[in-house]
Design a protein around this motif. Sequence first.
Motif, PDB file in Angstrom:
ATOM      1  N   LEU A  30       1.181  -1.366   0.297  1.00  0.00           N
ATOM      2  CA  LEU A  30       0.031   0.216   0.147  1.00  0.00           C
ATOM      3  C   LEU A  30       0.889   1.549   0.436  1.00  0.00           C
ATOM      4  CD1 LEU A  30      -3.039   1.456   0.322  1.00  0.00           C
ATOM      5  CD2 LEU A  30      -2.510   1.009   2.628  1.00  0.00           C
ATOM      6  N   ALA A  31       0.852   2.202  -0.860  1.00  0.00           N
ATOM      7  CA  ALA A  31       1.568   3.335  -1.026  1.00  0.00           C
ATOM      8  C   ALA A  31       0.334   4.510  -0.911  1.00  0.00           C
ATOM      9  CB  ALA A  31       2.279   3.084  -2.330  1.00  0.00           C
ATOM     10  N   ARG A  32       0.485   5.038   0.126  1.00  0.00           N
ATOM     11  CA  ARG A  32       0.135   6.382   0.065  1.00  0.00           C
ATOM     12  C   ARG A  32       0.232   7.700  -0.926  1.00  0.00           C
ATOM     13  NH1 ARG A  32       2.157   7.251   4.997  1.00  0.00           N
ATOM     14  NH2 ARG A  32       2.868   8.602   5.745  1.00  0.00           N
ATOM     15  N   SER A  33       1.610   7.809  -1.609  1.00  0.00           N
ATOM     16  CA  SER A  33       2.158   8.839  -2.444  1.00  0.00           C
ATOM     17  C   SER A  33       3.349   8.066  -3.311  1.00  0.00           C
ATOM     18  CB  SER A  33       2.769  10.028  -1.292  1.00  0.00           C
ATOM     19  OG  SER A  33       4.626   9.265  -0.827  1.00  0.00           O
ATOM     20  N   GLU A  34       3.282   9.363  -4.580  1.00  0.00           N
ATOM     21  CA  GLU A  34       4.524   8.923  -5.632  1.00  0.00           C
ATOM     22  C   GLU A  34       5.614   8.468  -4.443  1.00  0.00           C
ATOM     23  OE1 GLU A  34       5.201   7.465  -9.018  1.00  0.00           O
ATOM     24  OE2 GLU A  34       3.418   8.103  -8.826  1.00  0.00           O
ATOM     25  N   GLU A  35       6.341   9.021  -4.096  1.00  0.00           N
ATOM     26  CA  GLU A  35       7.446   8.466  -3.705  1.00  0.00           C
ATOM     27  C   GLU A  35       7.501   7.339  -2.871  1.00  0.00           C
ATOM     28  OE1 GLU A  35      10.884  10.371  -0.048  1.00  0.00           O
ATOM     29  OE2 GLU A  35       8.241  11.549  -0.275  1.00  0.00           O
ATOM     30  N   ASN A  36       6.208   7.080  -2.238  1.00  0.00           N
ATOM     31  CA  ASN A  36       5.845   5.307  -1.523  1.00  0.00           C
ATOM     32  C   ASN A  36       6.523   4.062  -2.577  1.00  0.00           C
ATOM     33  OD1 ASN A  36       5.957   6.853   1.193  1.00  0.00           O
ATOM     34  ND2 ASN A  36       4.557   6.384   1.595  1.00  0.00           N
ATOM     35  N   ALA A  37       5.041   4.687  -3.539  1.00  0.00           N
ATOM     36  CA  ALA A  37       5.096   3.387  -5.114  1.00  0.00           C
ATOM     37  C   ALA A  37       7.030   3.345  -5.285  1.00  0.00           C
ATOM     38  CB  ALA A  37       4.488   4.370  -6.025  1.00  0.00           C
ATOM     39  N   LYS A  38       7.520   4.587  -5.499  1.00  0.00           N
ATOM     40  CA  LYS A  38       8.550   4.215  -6.248  1.00  0.00           C
ATOM     41  C   LYS A  38       9.626   3.465  -5.042  1.00  0.00           C
ATOM     42  CE  LYS A  38       8.870   8.544  -9.043  1.00  0.00           C
ATOM     43  NZ  LYS A  38       9.073   9.854  -9.667  1.00  0.00           N
ATOM     44  N   SER A  39       9.622   3.518  -3.907  1.00  0.00           N
ATOM     45  CA  SER A  39      10.571   3.430  -2.872  1.00  0.00           C
ATOM     46  C   SER A  39       9.871   1.576  -2.380  1.00  0.00           C
ATOM     47  CB  SER A  39      10.042   3.639  -1.518  1.00  0.00           C
ATOM     48  OG  SER A  39      10.264   2.953  -0.798  1.00  0.00           O
ATOM     49  N   LEU A  40       8.966   1.206  -2.818  1.00  0.00           N
ATOM     50  CA  LEU A  40       8.537  -0.022  -2.664  1.00  0.00           C
ATOM     51  C   LEU A  40       8.886  -0.619  -4.427  1.00  0.00           C
ATOM     52  CD1 LEU A  40       4.298   0.388  -1.779  1.00  0.00           C
ATOM     53  CD2 LEU A  40       6.187  -1.549  -0.639  1.00  0.00           C
ATOM     54  N   ILE A  41       8.468   0.210  -4.993  1.00  0.00           N
ATOM     55  CA  ILE A  41       8.651  -0.525  -6.793  1.00  0.00           C
ATOM     56  C   ILE A  41      11.206  -0.941  -6.717  1.00  0.00           C
ATOM     57  CG2 ILE A  41       9.360  -0.513  -9.268  1.00  0.00           C
ATOM     58  CD1 ILE A  41       7.074   1.837  -8.775  1.00  0.00           C
ATOM     59  N   ALA A  42      11.542   0.212  -5.612  1.00  0.00           N
ATOM     60  CA  ALA A  42      13.207  -0.194  -5.837  1.00  0.00           C
ATOM     61  C   ALA A  42      13.549  -1.507  -5.130  1.00  0.00           C
ATOM     62  CB  ALA A  42      14.002   1.484  -5.281  1.00  0.00           C
ATOM     63  N   ALA A  43      12.578  -2.013  -4.186  1.00  0.00           N
ATOM     64  CA  ALA A  43      12.335  -2.734  -3.161  1.00  0.00           C
ATOM     65  C   ALA A  43      12.226  -3.956  -3.433  1.00  0.00           C
ATOM     66  CB  ALA A  43      11.547  -3.015  -2.292  1.00  0.00           C
ATOM     67  N   GLY A  44      11.207  -4.191  -4.531  1.00  0.00           N
ATOM     68  CA  GLY A  44      11.533  -5.177  -5.555  1.00  0.00           C
ATOM     69  C   GLY A  44       9.696  -5.529  -5.829  1.00  0.00           C
ATOM     70  N   ALA A  45       8.803  -4.674  -4.845  1.00  0.00           N
ATOM     71  CA  ALA A  45       7.836  -5.065  -4.648  1.00  0.00           C
ATOM     72  C   ALA A  45       6.608  -4.179  -5.397  1.00  0.00           C
ATOM     73  CB  ALA A  45       7.423  -4.377  -3.487  1.00  0.00           C
ATOM     74  N   LYS A  46       5.319  -3.955  -5.825  1.00  0.00           N
ATOM     75  CA  LYS A  46       4.278  -3.708  -6.620  1.00  0.00           C
ATOM     76  C   LYS A  46       3.970  -2.883  -5.803  1.00  0.00           C
ATOM     77  CE  LYS A  46       3.547  -7.055 -10.338  1.00  0.00           C
ATOM     78  NZ  LYS A  46       2.952  -7.158 -10.927  1.00  0.00           N
ATOM     79  N   ALA A  47       3.370  -1.671  -5.967  1.00  0.00           N
ATOM     80  CA  ALA A  47       3.287  -0.316  -5.121  1.00  0.00           C
ATOM     81  C   ALA A  47       1.231  -0.427  -6.058  1.00  0.00           C
ATOM     82  CB  ALA A  47       2.950   0.650  -5.631  1.00  0.00           C
ATOM     83  N   HIS A  48       0.541   0.112  -4.307  1.00  0.00           N
ATOM     84  CA  HIS A  48      -1.421  -0.224  -4.599  1.00  0.00           C
ATOM     85  C   HIS A  48      -1.503   1.121  -4.287  1.00  0.00           C
ATOM     86  CE1 HIS A  48      -5.396  -1.836  -4.653  1.00  0.00           C
ATOM     87  NE2 HIS A  48      -4.805  -1.247  -4.046  1.00  0.00           N
ATOM     88  N   ARG A  49      -1.724   2.630  -4.764  1.00  0.00           N
ATOM     89  CA  ARG A  49      -2.359   3.376  -4.537  1.00  0.00           C
ATOM     90  C   ARG A  49      -3.426   3.409  -2.969  1.00  0.00           C
ATOM     91  NH1 ARG A  49       0.615   7.824  -6.484  1.00  0.00           N
ATOM     92  NH2 ARG A  49      -0.371   8.592  -4.711  1.00  0.00           N
ATOM     93  N   GLY A  50      -3.509   4.084  -1.734  1.00  0.00           N
ATOM     94  CA  GLY A  50      -4.010   4.439  -1.706  1.00  0.00           C
ATOM     95  C   GLY A  50      -3.852   4.433  -0.202  1.00  0.00           C
ATOM     96  N   ASP A  51      -4.996   4.783   0.645  1.00  0.00           N
ATOM     97  CA  ASP A  51      -4.257   4.716   2.425  1.00  0.00           C
ATOM     98  C   ASP A  51      -5.588   3.994   3.158  1.00  0.00           C
ATOM     99  OD1 ASP A  51      -6.013   6.686   3.119  1.00  0.00           O
ATOM    100  OD2 ASP A  51      -5.460   7.946   1.840  1.00  0.00           O
ATOM    101  N   LEU A  52      -5.130   4.083   4.589  1.00  0.00           N
ATOM    102  CA  LEU A  52      -5.736   3.393   5.693  1.00  0.00           C
ATOM    103  C   LEU A  52      -6.640   4.083   5.438  1.00  0.00           C
ATOM    104  CD1 LEU A  52      -2.880   2.345   8.328  1.00  0.00           C
ATOM    105  CD2 LEU A  52      -3.890   1.525   5.968  1.00  0.00           C
ATOM    106  N   GLU A  53      -7.642   5.149   5.595  1.00  0.00           N
ATOM    107  CA  GLU A  53      -9.189   5.173   5.192  1.00  0.00           C
ATOM    108  C   GLU A  53      -9.879   5.720   4.088  1.00  0.00           C
ATOM    109  OE1 GLU A  53      -8.796   9.009   7.986  1.00  0.00           O
ATOM    110  OE2 GLU A  53      -6.933   9.688   7.766  1.00  0.00           O
TER     111      GLU A  53
END
Length: 299
Positions: A30-53
């Motif tokens: 789960l990625a709440r920002s574009e920066e978080n999404a890029k961090s996940l992709i760099a770690a080898g994961a896929k990003a899913h945009r959204g947040d806990l709310e």
Amino acid sequence: MRVFVTGATGFVGSAVVQELINAGHQVLGLARSEENAKSLIAAGAKAHRGDLEDLDSLRSGVAASDGVIHTGFVHDFSRFKECCEIDRLAINAMGEALAGSDRPLIITSGIGILRIPDRLATEEDIPAASSPNPRIASELAANALAEKGVRVAILRLPPTVHGAGDHGFVPILIGIAREKGISVYKEEGANSWPAVHRKDAAKLYRLALEKAPAGIVRYHAVAEEGIAFREIAEEIGKGLNVPAVSKSVEEANEHFSWFAHFAGMDCAASSQQTKAILGWSPEQPGLIEDLDKGGYFKI
């Protein structure tokens, strides 16, 4: 297994993501920002945009996965009760999306909600529904889901999950001691905190996902059963080159201000059942050794 992870770029969650990938799992974080999404992709994961709310984003993340690890939490202590309610609603939404399947849901709780006098808290201890601690909302939500047939595991973290990048309770204590020029403990400083390294906790999340049985089960991410608060305060004093000082309850409460409740926690706990059931064996340095390395005291 394709695993949906909330809090995937957080201190604990990022270690969980790496642990899962190293074990051969696929991760949707789960990625709440574009920066978080890029961090996940760099770690080898896929990003899913959204947040806990955004409950719809949580439901769609669950729908795309074989299992869920929920490490996300809104860490805003100025509105702690509200944050606990956000967590309850998030757990409920993800659990309902898992209903009718055998896919596991691993949720995060805290050892600190257990106040067991004169003995170590165990995995079998269950907080009373009447507890004034709003953090129990997460466990109550998990209990309700289990009654609906969801396969759920509650993983309780200790007050300090330590390691490189820690921004939790210990750094808060260090900040207070640095600001006020003394490292304080209450009276004899005998109240104790259990502890675990983030990498050992991450391994436990993976094992819980892979081995959690049907129904509901509770695990303790406890590597050290109880470290006296005085020992923690003295290590902080040594690291900052300031005195470690005993204060009365009233003086300590004034010193710690909003953090006084947490500084006064006395919640030693066991993980013997967790270790026996899952074969979990912590391997990383303990809290005092981690503090002694000095990284915690760099500005």
